[in-house]
Scaffold this active site. Structure first.
Site, PDB file in Angstrom:
ATOM      1  N   PHE A  40       0.858  -1.185   0.000  1.00 51.44           N
ATOM      2  CA  PHE A  40       0.000   0.000   0.000  1.00 51.44           C
ATOM      3  C   PHE A  40       0.890   1.229   0.000  1.00 51.44           C
ATOM      4  O   PHE A  40       1.645   1.470   0.933  1.00 51.44           O
ATOM      5  CB  PHE A  40      -0.958   0.054   1.203  1.00 51.44           C
ATOM      6  CG  PHE A  40      -1.849   1.268   1.131  1.00 51.44           C
ATOM      7  CD1 PHE A  40      -3.036   1.241   0.415  1.00 51.44           C
ATOM      8  CD2 PHE A  40      -1.471   2.466   1.715  1.00 51.44           C
ATOM      9  CE1 PHE A  40      -3.833   2.380   0.293  1.00 51.44           C
ATOM     10  CE2 PHE A  40      -2.259   3.612   1.594  1.00 51.44           C
ATOM     11  CZ  PHE A  40      -3.440   3.564   0.884  1.00 51.44           C
ATOM     12  N   ASP A  97       9.354   3.132   2.085  1.00 49.62           N
ATOM     13  CA  ASP A  97       8.142   3.910   2.336  1.00 49.62           C
ATOM     14  C   ASP A  97       7.806   3.768   3.821  1.00 49.62           C
ATOM     15  O   ASP A  97       7.235   2.771   4.249  1.00 49.62           O
ATOM     16  CB  ASP A  97       6.986   3.409   1.463  1.00 49.62           C
ATOM     17  CG  ASP A  97       5.697   4.197   1.719  1.00 49.62           C
ATOM     18  OD1 ASP A  97       5.646   4.974   2.701  1.00 49.62           O
ATOM     19  OD2 ASP A  97       4.729   4.019   0.955  1.00 49.62           O
ATOM     20  N   LYS A 110       2.319  11.137   7.021  1.00 49.64           N
ATOM     21  CA  LYS A 110       1.490  10.902   8.203  1.00 49.64           C
ATOM     22  C   LYS A 110       1.993  11.630   9.458  1.00 49.64           C
ATOM     23  O   LYS A 110       1.753  12.815   9.587  1.00 49.64           O
ATOM     24  CB  LYS A 110       1.307   9.404   8.422  1.00 49.64           C
ATOM     25  CG  LYS A 110       0.463   8.784   7.290  1.00 49.64           C
ATOM     26  CD  LYS A 110      -0.178   7.463   7.618  1.00 49.64           C
ATOM     27  CE  LYS A 110      -1.205   7.088   6.562  1.00 49.64           C
ATOM     28  NZ  LYS A 110      -0.797   6.020   5.662  1.00 49.64           N
TER      29      LYS A 110
HETATM   30  C1  LIG Z   1      -0.949   6.119   4.178  1.00 49.31           C
HETATM   31  C2  LIG Z   1       0.170   5.624   3.353  1.00 49.31           C
HETATM   32  C3  LIG Z   1       0.520   6.246   2.139  1.00 49.31           C
HETATM   33  C4  LIG Z   1      -0.307   7.348   1.518  1.00 49.31           C
HETATM   34  O1  LIG Z   1      -0.395   8.479   2.295  1.00 49.31           O
HETATM   35  P1  LIG Z   1      -1.546   9.566   1.989  1.00 49.31           P
HETATM   36  O2  LIG Z   1      -1.178  10.730   2.846  1.00 49.31           O
HETATM   37  O3  LIG Z   1      -2.850   8.935   2.376  1.00 49.31           O
HETATM   38  O4  LIG Z   1      -1.489   9.865   0.531  1.00 49.31           O
HETATM   39  C5  LIG Z   1       1.651   5.805   1.475  1.00 49.31           C
HETATM   40  N1  LIG Z   1       2.380   4.773   1.960  1.00 49.31           N
HETATM   41  C6  LIG Z   1       2.068   4.145   3.096  1.00 49.31           C
HETATM   42  C7  LIG Z   1       2.940   3.028   3.592  1.00 49.31           C
HETATM   43  C8  LIG Z   1       0.936   4.526   3.835  1.00 49.31           C
HETATM   44  O5  LIG Z   1       0.613   3.873   4.951  1.00 49.31           O
END
Ligand SMILES: *Cc1c(COP(=O)(O)O)cnc(C)c1O
Length: 427
Positions: free
Chosen positions: A147, A233, A275
């Site tokens: 994700f 990520d 986040k």
């Molecule tokens: C939440 C998330 C995203 C996307 O972030 P948004 O601010 O919702 O666009 C990307 N990578 C990971 C691992 C996430 O948990």
């Protein structure tokens, strides 16, 4: 609609969203009005423990006074200049960020998905200009059940059918391999034109899937041997969520600030944050890399109107200072161990829950039912009635991720709520 004395009930507000808002979410039926620390309150005044933390964006707790003060103070002075001009907050923020995480440079964006897009573009550009990959042939390796957000390119390499259906045509240039599978990575790296490997150190949305302890270290080594960029990520796992400053820190011995313990630390070539970089207050995301990589991006080649705005800069500095000052990584690690111990105790006495897994305060319990069942959803509804908010991910998995400012006493109260809910629950 009940608008007597100007007050709307939860039911009124839910109906309003249903009627006027796009239906791209299916929220739990609770309408929140206020938050402070680990607590939120609904419009009827009922208090809850927040056990989702806006998908780990609120690690520092709701409305942390230091973050709100930094935000309000800056908002009164200057909010947006665009990058057409310099502003007096961005430089200090960039210096702070690069020192905090140990990279030469940072590229500021707003949301996680934008930062992932930025990392993909940066990786490709580096591959063409510094790694001799033939024009338009670069491939990035990604993992099954990843994700990384919701843009067209990102859903192009997802295998979530719901996120993809009827959103094509998709962006090419991605190869998907199983997560936590070094042999598959080694095999994929043998292909021509591999530019990067994009990976979540722990798969959050997939249901808090923690890979083998040596996976990241060995994956990074394979990438390095092959001249491929290792892209982490950490949008969800970063900023102390998993018990260290970053998840790539591993089970380090650092108790507070990151010392990049060479025994456990896996240095990403590109690090993606979002986040909790915002402390849950204001969208802030970032891509970090060293000069050899970041300098391939020249003026005009990438940007964002809001990226690097003065409010975001001030909010992010405050958010990170709190992580250090309040020793959130250490707290997350300690409470996480306690939480899993308590869950394992509870699981022994019930056949409703199969297992608990996670790291730091990013955890999940696996419900003993099918992905299609509504058992996990119904348990979350019952938890809500008992004063704790959580949400299922993938049908039969419930993620538990409270703010990292939680105390041991509060955590034990939450454990008691979960225990009571599970023991009383009838399918
Ligand atoms: C939440 C998330 C995203 C996307 O972030 P948004 O601010 O919702 O666009 C990307 N990578 C990971 C691992 C996430 O948990």
């Amino acid at each position: 609609m009940n608008m007597t004395n100007g007050k709307m009930t939860s039911a009124d507000l839910i109906a309003m969203e249903e009627k006027h808002g796009a239906h791209n979410y299916h929220p739990l039926e609770v309408v929140l009005k206020r938050g402070e620390g680990v607590y939120v309150w609904d419009v009827e005044g009922k208090q809850y423990f927040d056990f989702l933390s806006a998908y780990s964006a609120v690690n520092q707790g709701h409305c942390h006074p230091k973050i709100i003060a930094a935000m309000v103070d800056q908002a009164k002075r200057l909010t947006l200049t665009s990058r057409a001009f310099y502003n007096d907050s961005l430089g200090p923020y960039e210096q702070f960020m690069t020192e905090y995480f140990g990279f030469d440079k940072v590229l500021p964006m707003n949301t996680g998905a934008e930062a992932v897009e930025t990392a993909i573009k940066l990786c490709r550009k580096w591959a063409y200009e510094k790694n001799n990959i033939a024009e338009d042939q670069a491939k990035i390796i990604v993992c099954e059940n990843n994700f990384h957000g919701r843009t067209t390119t990102i859903v192009s390499f997802s295998n979530d059918a719901v996120a993809r259906k009827n959103f094509g045509p998709f962006t090419g240039g991605f190869i998907r391999i199983p997560y936590n599978d070094l042999a598959a990575l080694e095999e994929a790296l043998k292909q021509d034109n591999i530019a990067g490997f994009l990976v979540e150190p722990i798969q959050g949305e997939a249901g808090v899937f923690v890979p083998d302890e040596d996976y990241l270290m060995k994956a990074k080594a394979l990438c390095a041997e092959n001249g491929t960029l290792f892209i982490a990520d950490e949008v969800q796992t970063g900023i102390a969520r998993t018990g260290s400053l970053l998840s790539v820190c591993g089970d380090c011995s650092c108790t507070n600030t990151c010392q990049k313990d060479p025994k456990t630390y896996v240095q990403p070539d590109i690090l993606i944050l979002g986040k909790a970089l915002s402390g849950g207050a204001y969208p802030v995301s970032a891509v970090l890399a060293d000069n050899a990589i970041m300098e391939v991006i020249k003026p005009g080649q990438h940007g964002s109107t809001f990226g690097g705005n003065p409010v975001a800069a001030k909010v992010a500095v405050a958010a990170l200072e709190i992580v250090t000052d309040e020793r959130l990584a250490e707290n997350s690690r300690r409470l996480g161990q306690l939480f899993r111990k308590e869950m394992n105790r509870i699981i022994k006495g019930t056949d409703l829950v199969n297992s608990v897994r996670g790291k730091g305060l990013l955890n999940a319990i696996l419900i003993n039912d099918t992905e299609e069942s509504d058992t996990a959803w119904n348990i979350c509804c019952a938890l809500k009635e008992n004063g704790l908010l959580a949400k299922p991910t993938h049908g039969n998995i419930i993620r538990f991720a409270p703010p990292l400012v939680m105390t041991e006493e509060e955590l034990m109260e939450c454990v008691a709520i979960i225990e009571k809910t599970i023991s009383e629950f009838k399918k």
